[in-house]
Design an enzyme around this catalytic site. Structure first.
Site, PDB file in Angstrom:
ATOM      1  N   ASP A  79      -8.680   3.736  -1.171  1.00  0.00           N
ATOM      2  CA  ASP A  79      -7.310   4.175  -0.276  1.00  0.00           C
ATOM      3  C   ASP A  79      -6.492   5.429  -1.261  1.00  0.00           C
ATOM      4  O   ASP A  79      -5.645   5.401  -0.898  1.00  0.00           O
ATOM      5  CB  ASP A  79      -6.413   3.289   0.093  1.00  0.00           C
ATOM      6  CG  ASP A  79      -6.990   1.870   1.378  1.00  0.00           C
ATOM      7  OD1 ASP A  79      -7.391   2.723   1.484  1.00  0.00           O
ATOM      8  OD2 ASP A  79      -5.695   1.710   1.604  1.00  0.00           O
ATOM      9  N   TRP A 103      -9.762   2.139  11.961  1.00  0.00           N
ATOM     10  CA  TRP A 103      -8.492   1.137  11.533  1.00  0.00           C
ATOM     11  C   TRP A 103      -8.019   1.831  12.951  1.00  0.00           C
ATOM     12  O   TRP A 103      -7.206  -0.133  12.732  1.00  0.00           O
ATOM     13  CB  TRP A 103      -7.811   2.419  10.555  1.00  0.00           C
ATOM     14  CG  TRP A 103      -6.935   1.280   9.614  1.00  0.00           C
ATOM     15  CD1 TRP A 103      -6.514   0.431  10.002  1.00  0.00           C
ATOM     16  CD2 TRP A 103      -5.557   2.507   8.378  1.00  0.00           C
ATOM     17  NE1 TRP A 103      -4.770  -0.001   9.072  1.00  0.00           N
ATOM     18  CE2 TRP A 103      -4.350   0.845   9.227  1.00  0.00           C
ATOM     19  CE3 TRP A 103      -4.665   3.482   8.650  1.00  0.00           C
ATOM     20  CZ2 TRP A 103      -3.177   1.744   8.139  1.00  0.00           C
ATOM     21  CZ3 TRP A 103      -4.411   3.737   8.162  1.00  0.00           C
ATOM     22  CH2 TRP A 103      -2.983   2.665   8.365  1.00  0.00           C
ATOM     23  N   ARG A 146     -14.653   4.668   9.264  1.00  0.00           N
ATOM     24  CA  ARG A 146     -14.704   3.398  10.439  1.00  0.00           C
ATOM     25  C   ARG A 146     -13.538   3.522  10.888  1.00  0.00           C
ATOM     26  O   ARG A 146     -11.991   4.010  10.698  1.00  0.00           O
ATOM     27  CB  ARG A 146     -14.745   2.210   9.862  1.00  0.00           C
ATOM     28  CG  ARG A 146     -14.258   2.131   8.401  1.00  0.00           C
ATOM     29  CD  ARG A 146     -14.195   0.846   8.162  1.00  0.00           C
ATOM     30  NE  ARG A 146     -13.303   0.141   7.292  1.00  0.00           N
ATOM     31  CZ  ARG A 146     -12.815  -0.798   6.064  1.00  0.00           C
ATOM     32  NH1 ARG A 146     -13.743  -1.804   6.819  1.00  0.00           N
ATOM     33  NH2 ARG A 146     -11.333  -1.214   5.192  1.00  0.00           N
ATOM     34  N   THR A 193       0.980  -1.305   0.326  1.00  0.00           N
ATOM     35  CA  THR A 193       0.222   0.311   0.545  1.00  0.00           C
ATOM     36  C   THR A 193       1.093   1.494  -0.096  1.00  0.00           C
ATOM     37  O   THR A 193       0.891   2.196  -0.692  1.00  0.00           O
ATOM     38  CB  THR A 193      -0.903  -0.271   1.187  1.00  0.00           C
ATOM     39  OG1 THR A 193      -2.110  -1.208   1.228  1.00  0.00           O
ATOM     40  CG2 THR A 193      -2.039   1.048   1.034  1.00  0.00           C
TER      41      THR A 193
END
Length: 539
Positions: A356, A447, A445, A303
């Site tokens: 993302d 993480w 939400r 990522t």
């Protein structure tokens, strides 16, 4: 020489308390998330010390550990493990890069704290807190990447312990600073609430005299280059222009280095390294200057490394540029921009992606008049980030997915990080608007365990589910997170059906003021130099 206004210099003269009294290690570690390990770290100090000395000692211990980690990572990257494991070592490369950054951060904190608690300035306090939070964020990025990749499982415990050590040091440092330096900020009520829509200094328009502001004052730009796809500029690639930019410049002594990027599509992955400080990228306009890439987790990139554009250089500015990652929703994590630059700003920019899209990784960041498009967790990270007058567009994800606009990654309550969305607009993108019933979309939400996100004075359209917020995994973080809403409008802003989590808050004005630009990121320290408009407080 271009100097800050006198009132800014006066603002950051610290009011200091007397040196703190000695306390036991047990007392110093009482509020830590890991009190037993905290006491073990401080055990070599046989005599009681004050909180400031404990903090300095913990930083020295973290620095020693980071130096050992460098050697360990060098060993693995040089040949530890079989060929197949080395070929899949991208996550380990990320850890090496992040550890190099952490060495810099710890050395900077050590130098700042060595000045002594009696002379530490407010600017120094805020800088140290930002550095320590970035340190912990980097550690979690490394550990998350290793766990996601499945490689080198024997290192997971090592990095887990190191991450905890850094977290304990963060706690000790922040506790010492909170008790040592008083009056960190002026009350927000003493500050103006105006919108600096006509700032004293404005960034020059394309084609104007680069040596003057629009009001005739001297521009703090010492040098500039141009980039054009047709070969008419100094460079045809952005990466080459960034490489040409000078290293470690001081804005007060040197000024900004500007890169003017002409209209066109630039298919390249760009990184602005930590040494490229005080850099401005100015495009030809939103959707006219486009930097694009398609790296993704599904195609073998971590990522962290999937980002089309990455920035580490302090006091970075981008304006009138579109950043995108075209990998698509089926490719999972695919970052358009990863921002790990302290005191960084994006003005009139677009961020296009799916899962993302925008990683607000670490440090203090500001986004003004920007558009962000995405699906799952499309604004994520652990910076102290403020969005003003931005448009956040939820796109259509894969059939089995739900959208979450934010996934904030604060892992310790000592961190001053979070996502503050102020006077923004939250809507469905055209592809989702055409099939709105197919997907649930949430404001965010959690993480990490102390995830923190607020929506203030924003327009929230019907795209948002009445619950407002989404669980990450069962009851994880529901009592430790901080999610808040204040004075929002629109069909999706009705809070009567919101979640009933212990960490969810219907904020009042006093609560909301804590997350305004001035209080949350001390924005006047740096934004007043940029010419970018901003609100200091509530509207």
């Amino acid at each position: 020489m271009w100097l800050a206004p006198a009132f800014l210099l006066l603002l950051h003269t610290a009011a200091v308390a007397a040196p703190s009294p000695s306390v036991s290690t047990a007392a110093a570690c009482k509020s830590s998330l890991h009190p037993k390990q905290c006491r073990a770290i401080l055990a070599p100090l046989r005599l009681s010390s004050n909180l400031y000395d404990y903090a300095r000692f913990s930083v020295k211990q973290a620095l020693k550990r980071a130096r050992r980690t460098s050697k360990l990572l060098d060993h693995y990257l040089a040949g530890g493990g079989d060929r197949a494991r080395r070929a899949r070592g991208g996550a380990l490369e990320d850890c090496r890069r992040l550890n190099d950054l952490n060495l810099d951060y710890l050395e900077a904190v050590e130098a700042e704290l060595s000045l002594g608690e009696s002379v530490l300035t407010l600017i120094g306090v805020n800088r140290v807190r930002a550095l320590m939070s970035a340190l912990v964020t980097d550690q979690h990025t490394c550990l998350d990447g290793l766990e996601a990749s499945g490689i080198f499982p024997e290192l997971h415990g090592f990095f887990s312990n190191e991450t905890r050590l850094c977290g304990i040091s963060l706690e000790l440092v922040c506790d010492a600073l909170d008790r040592t330096v008083v009056n960190r900020f002026q009350p927000d009520s003493l500050r103006g609430q105006n919108d600096a829509s006509s700032p004293p200094y404005g960034l020059p328009a394309m084609g104007r005299n680069l040596m003057q502001w629009e009001n005739g004052d001297v521009v703090p730009i010492n040098q500039w280059v141009t980039v054009a796809t047709d070969g008419s500029g100094n460079f045809s690639a952005i990466v080459d222009a960034v490489a040409f930019a000078p290293n470690y410049t001081s804005s007060a002594e040197y000024g900004y280095f500007a890169i003017y990027i002409g209209e066109g599509v630039y298919e390249e992955n760009v990184e602005v390294g930590k040494e490229k400080t005080n850099l401005i990228l100015i495009g030809a306009g939103n959707n006219r200057t486009v930097i694009t890439g398609n790296r993704s987790f599904a195609d073998g990139w971590s990522t962290f490394d999937s980002a089309t554009f990455v920035v580490f250089g302090r006091r970075f500015i981008a304006m009138d540029i579109t950043f995108q990652n075209t990998a698509g929703p089926e490719k999972q994590q695919a970052v358009a921009v990863l921002n790990a630059a302290d005191l960084s700003s994006f003005y009139r920019c677009s961020f296009l992606g799916y899962q993302d899209t925008l990683c607000v990784h670490s440090f203090r960041q500001f986004y003004r008049d920007c558009d962000v498009y995405g699906t799952v967790d499309f604004i994520f990270g652990n910076a102290a980030s403020v969005f003003q007058n931005c448009n956040l567009y939820a796109r259509k994800p894969l059939p089995y997915q739900a959208n979450a606009i934010t996934a904030q990654g604060r892992s310790y309550p000592s961190e001053d990080s979070g996502i503050s969305i102020h006077n923004c607009t939250i809507r469905a993108a055209p592809d989702l608007e055409a099939d709105l019933n197919s997907t649930k979309t949430f404001l965010g939400r959690p993480w990490k365990e102390y995830s923190r996100t607020v929506y203030i004075q924003s327009f929230i359209d019907h795209v948002i589910d009445p619950l407002g917020w989404m669980e990450w995994n069962g009851t994880f973080a529901l009592s430790t997170l901080y999610y808040g809403e204040f004075d929002n409008s629109g069909p999706g802003a009705n809070t009567s059906g919101r979640v009933h989590w212990p960490g969810y808050h219907l904020m009042n004005a006093s609560d909301a003021l804590k997350f305004t630009l001035y209080n949350f990121t001390t924005g006047d320290d740096w934004l007043s130099w940029t010419g970018i408009p901003y609100y200091e407080g509530l509207l």
